[in-house]
Motif scaffolding. Structure first.
Motif, PDB file in Angstrom:
ATOM      1  N   ALA A 152      -9.334  -6.073  -0.179  1.00  0.00           N
ATOM      2  CA  ALA A 152      -9.275  -7.250   0.439  1.00  0.00           C
ATOM      3  C   ALA A 152      -7.605  -7.599   1.016  1.00  0.00           C
ATOM      4  CB  ALA A 152     -10.056  -8.655   0.596  1.00  0.00           C
ATOM      5  N   PRO A 153      -7.502  -7.696   1.822  1.00  0.00           N
ATOM      6  CA  PRO A 153      -6.116  -8.951   1.575  1.00  0.00           C
ATOM      7  C   PRO A 153      -6.251  -9.675   1.477  1.00  0.00           C
ATOM      8  CG  PRO A 153      -6.468  -8.064   3.967  1.00  0.00           C
ATOM      9  CD  PRO A 153      -7.656  -8.126   3.354  1.00  0.00           C
ATOM     10  N   ALA A 154      -5.229 -10.450   0.086  1.00  0.00           N
ATOM     11  CA  ALA A 154      -5.566 -11.639  -0.693  1.00  0.00           C
ATOM     12  C   ALA A 154      -4.416 -12.940  -0.055  1.00  0.00           C
ATOM     13  CB  ALA A 154      -4.881 -11.609  -2.183  1.00  0.00           C
ATOM     14  N   LEU A 157       1.434  -0.730  -2.014  1.00  0.00           N
ATOM     15  CA  LEU A 157       2.448  -0.932  -1.415  1.00  0.00           C
ATOM     16  C   LEU A 157       3.153  -1.648  -0.631  1.00  0.00           C
ATOM     17  CD1 LEU A 157       1.500   2.949  -0.157  1.00  0.00           C
ATOM     18  CD2 LEU A 157       2.498   2.706  -1.897  1.00  0.00           C
ATOM     19  N   SER A 158       2.241  -3.035  -0.479  1.00  0.00           N
ATOM     20  CA  SER A 158       2.996  -4.234   0.552  1.00  0.00           C
ATOM     21  C   SER A 158       1.902  -5.076   0.490  1.00  0.00           C
ATOM     22  CB  SER A 158       3.802  -3.612   1.458  1.00  0.00           C
ATOM     23  OG  SER A 158       2.637  -3.387   2.771  1.00  0.00           O
ATOM     24  N   GLY A 159       2.193  -6.331   0.407  1.00  0.00           N
ATOM     25  CA  GLY A 159       1.302  -7.622   0.897  1.00  0.00           C
ATOM     26  C   GLY A 159       0.119  -7.860  -1.163  1.00  0.00           C
ATOM     27  N   ARG A 160      -0.607  -8.605  -0.897  1.00  0.00           N
ATOM     28  CA  ARG A 160      -1.342  -8.471  -1.909  1.00  0.00           C
ATOM     29  C   ARG A 160      -2.498  -8.612  -1.504  1.00  0.00           C
ATOM     30  NH1 ARG A 160       0.314 -10.922  -5.553  1.00  0.00           N
ATOM     31  NH2 ARG A 160      -1.646 -12.085  -6.591  1.00  0.00           N
ATOM     32  N   VAL A 161      -3.297  -7.352  -2.557  1.00  0.00           N
ATOM     33  CA  VAL A 161      -4.850  -7.075  -2.364  1.00  0.00           C
ATOM     34  C   VAL A 161      -5.395  -7.994  -3.357  1.00  0.00           C
ATOM     35  CG1 VAL A 161      -6.282  -5.196  -2.174  1.00  0.00           C
ATOM     36  CG2 VAL A 161      -3.916  -5.339  -1.469  1.00  0.00           C
ATOM     37  N   LEU A 179      -4.988   3.289   2.329  1.00  0.00           N
ATOM     38  CA  LEU A 179      -5.216   1.487   2.593  1.00  0.00           C
ATOM     39  C   LEU A 179      -4.582   1.055   3.889  1.00  0.00           C
ATOM     40  CD1 LEU A 179      -8.036   1.987   0.066  1.00  0.00           C
ATOM     41  CD2 LEU A 179      -8.107   3.250   2.418  1.00  0.00           C
ATOM     42  N   GLU A 180      -5.038   0.525   4.180  1.00  0.00           N
ATOM     43  CA  GLU A 180      -4.350  -0.880   5.626  1.00  0.00           C
ATOM     44  C   GLU A 180      -4.729  -1.378   5.909  1.00  0.00           C
ATOM     45  OE1 GLU A 180      -2.559  -0.518   9.308  1.00  0.00           O
ATOM     46  OE2 GLU A 180      -0.572   0.080   7.820  1.00  0.00           O
ATOM     47  N   LEU A 181      -4.886  -2.375   5.050  1.00  0.00           N
ATOM     48  CA  LEU A 181      -6.158  -3.951   4.960  1.00  0.00           C
ATOM     49  C   LEU A 181      -6.407  -5.039   6.107  1.00  0.00           C
ATOM     50  CD1 LEU A 181      -6.905  -3.830   0.980  1.00  0.00           C
ATOM     51  CD2 LEU A 181      -7.752  -2.761   2.474  1.00  0.00           C
ATOM     52  N   TYR A 182      -7.030  -5.074   7.042  1.00  0.00           N
ATOM     53  CA  TYR A 182      -6.515  -6.111   7.658  1.00  0.00           C
ATOM     54  C   TYR A 182      -7.739  -7.246   7.852  1.00  0.00           C
ATOM     55  CZ  TYR A 182      -3.713  -3.194  10.846  1.00  0.00           C
ATOM     56  OH  TYR A 182      -2.990  -2.429  11.482  1.00  0.00           O
ATOM     57  N   GLU A 183      -8.960  -7.121   7.063  1.00  0.00           N
ATOM     58  CA  GLU A 183     -10.469  -7.629   6.358  1.00  0.00           C
ATOM     59  C   GLU A 183     -10.694  -6.283   5.096  1.00  0.00           C
ATOM     60  OE1 GLU A 183     -13.200  -5.571   9.092  1.00  0.00           O
ATOM     61  OE2 GLU A 183     -12.851  -7.632   9.634  1.00  0.00           O
ATOM     62  N   PRO A 184     -11.874  -7.875   4.774  1.00  0.00           N
ATOM     63  CA  PRO A 184     -12.787  -7.132   3.286  1.00  0.00           C
ATOM     64  C   PRO A 184     -13.112  -5.640   3.865  1.00  0.00           C
ATOM     65  CG  PRO A 184     -12.730  -8.901   3.709  1.00  0.00           C
ATOM     66  CD  PRO A 184     -12.487  -8.861   4.544  1.00  0.00           C
ATOM     67  N   SER A 185     -12.867  -4.809   2.920  1.00  0.00           N
ATOM     68  CA  SER A 185     -13.528  -3.456   3.432  1.00  0.00           C
ATOM     69  C   SER A 185     -15.356  -3.841   2.953  1.00  0.00           C
ATOM     70  CB  SER A 185     -13.538  -2.243   2.517  1.00  0.00           C
ATOM     71  OG  SER A 185     -13.536  -2.707   0.552  1.00  0.00           O
ATOM     72  N   GLU A 186     -15.916  -2.800   3.099  1.00  0.00           N
ATOM     73  CA  GLU A 186     -17.634  -2.721   2.789  1.00  0.00           C
ATOM     74  C   GLU A 186     -17.050  -2.277   1.508  1.00  0.00           C
ATOM     75  OE1 GLU A 186     -20.128  -1.238   5.105  1.00  0.00           O
ATOM     76  OE2 GLU A 186     -19.420  -1.895   7.336  1.00  0.00           O
ATOM     77  N   ILE A 187     -18.512  -3.196   0.424  1.00  0.00           N
ATOM     78  CA  ILE A 187     -18.712  -1.975  -0.392  1.00  0.00           C
ATOM     79  C   ILE A 187     -18.644  -0.747  -1.152  1.00  0.00           C
ATOM     80  CG2 ILE A 187     -19.072  -3.077  -2.863  1.00  0.00           C
ATOM     81  CD1 ILE A 187     -20.132  -6.100  -1.782  1.00  0.00           C
ATOM     82  N   ARG A 188     -18.432  -0.374  -1.908  1.00  0.00           N
ATOM     83  CA  ARG A 188     -18.805   1.201  -1.947  1.00  0.00           C
ATOM     84  C   ARG A 188     -18.327   1.487  -2.947  1.00  0.00           C
ATOM     85  NH1 ARG A 188     -14.350   2.987   1.658  1.00  0.00           N
ATOM     86  NH2 ARG A 188     -15.109   4.941   1.649  1.00  0.00           N
ATOM     87  N   SER A 189     -19.383   2.835  -3.373  1.00  0.00           N
ATOM     88  CA  SER A 189     -19.547   2.904  -4.956  1.00  0.00           C
ATOM     89  C   SER A 189     -19.372   4.740  -4.917  1.00  0.00           C
ATOM     90  CB  SER A 189     -20.257   2.378  -5.652  1.00  0.00           C
ATOM     91  OG  SER A 189     -21.838   2.958  -5.547  1.00  0.00           O
ATOM     92  N   PRO A 219      -0.720  -6.253   7.516  1.00  0.00           N
ATOM     93  CA  PRO A 219      -2.524  -5.732   6.859  1.00  0.00           C
ATOM     94  C   PRO A 219      -1.906  -5.353   5.600  1.00  0.00           C
ATOM     95  CG  PRO A 219      -0.623  -4.609   8.520  1.00  0.00           C
ATOM     96  CD  PRO A 219      -0.673  -5.353   8.491  1.00  0.00           C
ATOM     97  N   ALA A 220      -1.964  -5.501   4.302  1.00  0.00           N
ATOM     98  CA  ALA A 220      -1.466  -5.673   3.140  1.00  0.00           C
ATOM     99  C   ALA A 220      -2.387  -3.867   2.991  1.00  0.00           C
ATOM    100  CB  ALA A 220      -2.372  -6.107   2.016  1.00  0.00           C
ATOM    101  N   ARG A 221      -1.125  -2.758   2.277  1.00  0.00           N
ATOM    102  CA  ARG A 221      -1.313  -1.472   2.063  1.00  0.00           C
ATOM    103  C   ARG A 221      -1.095  -1.510   0.597  1.00  0.00           C
ATOM    104  NH1 ARG A 221       2.848   1.735   4.737  1.00  0.00           N
ATOM    105  NH2 ARG A 221       1.275   3.184   5.095  1.00  0.00           N
ATOM    106  N   LEU A 222      -2.114  -0.356   0.087  1.00  0.00           N
ATOM    107  CA  LEU A 222      -1.951   0.550  -0.829  1.00  0.00           C
ATOM    108  C   LEU A 222      -2.805   2.102  -1.001  1.00  0.00           C
ATOM    109  CD1 LEU A 222      -5.397   0.866  -2.176  1.00  0.00           C
ATOM    110  CD2 LEU A 222      -5.592  -1.528  -1.036  1.00  0.00           C
ATOM    111  N   LEU A 223      -1.865   2.303  -2.096  1.00  0.00           N
ATOM    112  CA  LEU A 223      -1.903   3.965  -2.434  1.00  0.00           C
ATOM    113  C   LEU A 223      -3.808   3.857  -3.197  1.00  0.00           C
ATOM    114  CD1 LEU A 223      -1.339   6.092  -2.511  1.00  0.00           C
ATOM    115  CD2 LEU A 223      -0.001   6.164  -4.125  1.00  0.00           C
ATOM    116  N   SER A 224      -3.919   4.758  -2.830  1.00  0.00           N
ATOM    117  CA  SER A 224      -6.383   5.545  -3.290  1.00  0.00           C
ATOM    118  C   SER A 224      -5.844   6.311  -3.808  1.00  0.00           C
ATOM    119  CB  SER A 224      -6.793   4.818  -2.853  1.00  0.00           C
ATOM    120  OG  SER A 224      -8.002   5.598  -3.159  1.00  0.00           O
TER     121      SER A 224
END
Length: 111
Positions: A92-94, A60-64, A40-50, A100-105
């Motif tokens: 969301a990016p912190a 992977l990079s940045g702060r989340v 995931l590459e975060l530029y803004e908060p994601s929508e709430i999901r479940s 962008p913040a990047r994370l592996l999900s």
């Protein structure tokens, strides 16, 4: 054949055209497997999901900022968290400096 990932410029263009979180499914899934890896590459908060299952995230990079239920944690590069993905959650990016913040999900399908 395998799809090629979007270039950094293409990901920015996707975000600017309304795609909130460019998503790259990692092509390492077993046939009929239940593990779903994504980057995931975060530029803004994601929508709430479940969704059913559980999820592991690794920055992977940045702060989340990770919101799960009524809990919020900030994760830095190299940090991770695991949670039941049936709980409402959002990423969301912190820090705006890290966009962008990047994370592996890595999540499982089903219970």
């Amino acid at each position: 054949g395998l799809d090629q990932p979007l270039s950094p410029d293409e990901r920015v263009q996707a975000f600017e055209s309304g795609v909130g979180i460019p998503l790259c499914i990692v092509r390492s899934r077993l046939p009929n497997g239940r593990v779903l890896p994504s980057v995931l590459e975060l530029y803004e908060p994601s929508e709430i999901r479940s969704h059913p299952g559980e999820e592991f995230v690794f920055v992977l990079s940045g702060r989340v900022r990770l919101d799960v239920g009524d809990r919020t944690v900030e994760l830095g590069e190299g940090e991770s968290a695991t949670f039941w993905s049936a709980e409402p959650h959002r990423y969301a990016p912190a820090d705006p400096a890290d966009i962008p913040a990047r994370l592996l999900s890595v999540r499982t399908e089903g219970a």
